[in-house]
Design an enzyme around this catalytic site. Structure first.
Site, short mmCIF file in Angstrom:
data_model
loop_
_atom_site.label_atom_id
_atom_site.label_comp_id
_atom_site.label_asym_id
_atom_site.label_seq_id
_atom_site.Cartn_x
_atom_site.Cartn_y
_atom_site.Cartn_z
N TYR A 169 48.30 28.71 49.00
CA TYR A 169 47.75 29.91 48.39
C TYR A 169 46.33 29.66 47.89
CZ TYR A 169 47.00 33.67 45.02
OH TYR A 169 46.47 34.72 44.33
N ARG A 221 56.22 41.41 -7.30
CA ARG A 221 57.40 40.57 -7.53
C ARG A 221 57.89 39.90 -6.25
NH1 ARG A 221 62.94 43.02 -8.58
NH2 ARG A 221 61.72 44.93 -8.85
N HIS A 269 34.78 39.37 43.04
CA HIS A 269 35.60 40.58 42.97
C HIS A 269 36.32 40.70 41.63
CE1 HIS A 269 39.51 38.53 43.85
NE2 HIS A 269 40.06 39.66 43.43
N ASN A 285 52.23 43.30 43.78
CA ASN A 285 52.33 41.85 43.58
C ASN A 285 52.48 41.52 42.10
OD1 ASN A 285 51.99 38.97 44.21
ND2 ASN A 285 49.94 39.21 43.34
N GLN A 286 51.62 42.10 41.28
CA GLN A 286 51.71 41.89 39.84
C GLN A 286 52.52 43.06 39.25
OE1 GLN A 286 48.17 40.62 37.74
NE2 GLN A 286 47.18 39.98 39.64
N ASN A 340 48.16 45.75 41.77
CA ASN A 340 47.86 44.74 42.78
C ASN A 340 48.82 44.86 43.97
OD1 ASN A 340 47.77 41.17 43.03
ND2 ASN A 340 46.02 42.50 43.34
#
Length: 518
Positions: free
Chosen positions: A50, A291, A78, A420-421, A417
């Site tokens: 990746y 208190r 980007h 994907n996300q 995305n």
């Protein structure tokens, strides 16, 4: 130099990442970097990787550009889309330090030369200007880290600091805010070489959770300081009102058993030195804001101890994808900042608890039915003057604004995305909200401290409740609290005292520049 042992406290991390410090590889870390790079090269020959041989995000099934420098440039370009106010120079410097520390573990396969170039920039005080808005904190803090990567390559802007650059006053404008300059000029002036990014090193840099983590580490230190300031203010108010000190006793805290409670009670008792017997006209039991202050402040201190462990673990680990472990390449999701997001949300709850307590103590201090017979709103001439009426109104607004920002950021995400996300933590959004909340909480603390100073002055005038405790912290703060013999604008006074309180209770590395408190 990087050590093989990790800092044991948030304050320790902030100290290691200070402007005067340097970051360098140990021999072991240098070997780990070289070994990781060699393992990555072997993995690329055997399988898709990746971001190196494949594209980014949902385009991971597409081939990457064969030129690693072009692939890196596209990644950074980007993602350079951040907006909003910039992170403070200290937060940005800490963010880059955290990326350097994580990459030095050897699990990312970065180029050693790239790491060395980034470290040289950091050691020379080069600090990018990074907008704080735009991150999901899911595939790391891609947007802010891309801005930092672009600046390291000579694009964008960098901060100019007086204590890091030649020339007195060279790093700040007339208001004391740090100034900016083009990154290329900042690098050239320091004799530094822009980073030449290649795909894997660029991805490793932008993939980390370091923007949210750096912001949360600074927030953590400011929040702990606020807890200590709240304890000091509580003790001072109890002393001035002649309250019974029994609610702050260690014996009472010991039977409850929470360590934070005992710590908070001890901090409050420090302010009660020299107190006479309790005022017989005070109620048998004070309102809860006084208190129960040890229980509230103590609960915050205990929560901060828990969140400190989470933040320290995150700072010590590898938040990247893919990673190399024992000679194998793993594609996973170590960049997902859920631990930081949940810590930030606990920070938000704690900020509100302290600000709420302080605002209620301010209400007690200005109320003639509860402040020992002092004038309403602590006005010198009630009716002709309004005393702290405006200060209290603003403090109430600040508390409301804190509540608006306290909603958990992790409850607000949307999938993006191309799916994907589809699960994102919004850690940086949450941490940014906490930073804003802390600014307002310190304004509330400042407002209460102005009331405490005015109470003491009125007591001297009317000879009410004399005692012997003077000097130290409260005399230092009194220099920034004008005597309200008549109405006067208080905006600058509240902001100035908020900054002074942070100087007293917060480590220098965590304090905001002058701007946020003006």
């Amino acid at each position: 130099m990087l050590t093989e042992t990790e800092p044991a406290t948030v304050a320790g991390i902030l100290a290691e990442a200070g402007w005067e410090r340097r970051i360098e590889l140990t021999d072991r870390r240098r070997q780990a970097l070289a070994h990781g790079r060699a393992l990555l090269a072997r993995a690329v020959r055997r399988r898709p990787v990746y971001g190196v041989s494949r594209g980014f995000g949902p385009l991971a099934d597409r081939p990457a550009d064969p030129d690693a420098a072009v692939q890196a440039s596209g990644l950074i370009d980007h993602l350079t889309v951040g907006q909003g106010s910039p992170m403070t120079p200290a937060v940005t410097r800490l963010m880059v330090w955290l990326r350097l520390r994580g990459m030095a573990l050897g699990h990312s396969g970065v180029e050693p030369e790239t790491w060395e170039a980034l470290a040289a920039q950091w050691n020379a005080g080069f600090t990018p200007v990074v907008p704080r808005d735009g991150s999901l904190s899911a595939s790391g803090d891609l947007i802010p880290l891309a801005h930092a990567a672009a600046a390291a390559a000579g694009r964008g802007q960098a901060w100019l600091r007086a204590d890091a650059d030649a020339g007195a006053g060279a790093g700040a404008d007339a208001d004391g805010d740090p100034r900016r300059e083009p990154s290329a000029a900042a690098l050239a002036r320091r004799g530094l070489t822009p980073v030449r990014w290649e795909a894997r090193s660029a991805l490793a840099f932008v993939n980390g959770t370091s923007a949210a983590l750096a912001t949360s580490l600074v927030n953590h230190a400011r929040l702990l300081g606020l807890a200590h300031a709240a304890a000091a203010a509580t003790g001072r108010l109890a002393l001035l009102l002649g309250s019974d000190p029994v609610p702050f006793s260690d014996a009472l805290a010991a039977v409850r058993g929470h360590p934070g409670h005992r710590t908070a009670a001890a901090l409050i008792r420090r302010q009660l030195s020299g107190a006479r017997a309790p005022d017989p006209d005070r109620p048998l039991q004070e309102p809860y804001s006084l208190r129960c202050a040890p229980q509230v402040i103590g609960a915050v201190i205990d929560q901060l101890r828990l969140q400190e462990k989470v933040l320290l673990t995150e700072a010590a680990g590898c938040t990247d994808n893919p990673v190399l472990v024992d000679g194998e390449l793993y594609h996973g999701g170590n960049f997902h900042a859920a631990p930081v997001a949940l810590a930030a949300e606990q920070h938000a709850v704690c900020v509100h608890q302290l600000a709420y307590l302080l605002e209620r103590q301010l209400a007690l201090a200005v109320d003639p039915q509860r402040n020992g017979g002092l004038p309403p709103l602590l006005a010198a001439r009630p009716g002709r003057d309004s005393g702290l009426a405006g200060v209290q109104i603003a403090a109430t607004s600040h508390l409301a604004a804190i509540r608006q920002r306290a909603y958990p950021a992790s409850c607000t995400p949307l999938p993006t995305n191309l799916g994907n996300q589809d699960h994102v933590p919004m850690a940086l959004n949450g941490a940014n909200a906490v930073a804003d909340m802390l600014d307002r909480a310190w304004w509330v603390a400042s407002s209460l401290c102005h009331a405490l100073a005015q109470i003491r002055r009125l007591q001297r005038l009317t000879r009410l409740w004399p005692h012997t405790a003077e000097g130290g912290l409260w005399e230092r703060l009194a220099e920034h609290t004008p005597q309200l013999t008549t109405d006067r604008p208080m905006a600058d006074a509240v902001a100035t005292l908020a900054a002074r309180l942070e100087e007293e209770f917060v480590p220098r590395a965590a304090r905001p520049p002058g701007g946020p408190h003006r």
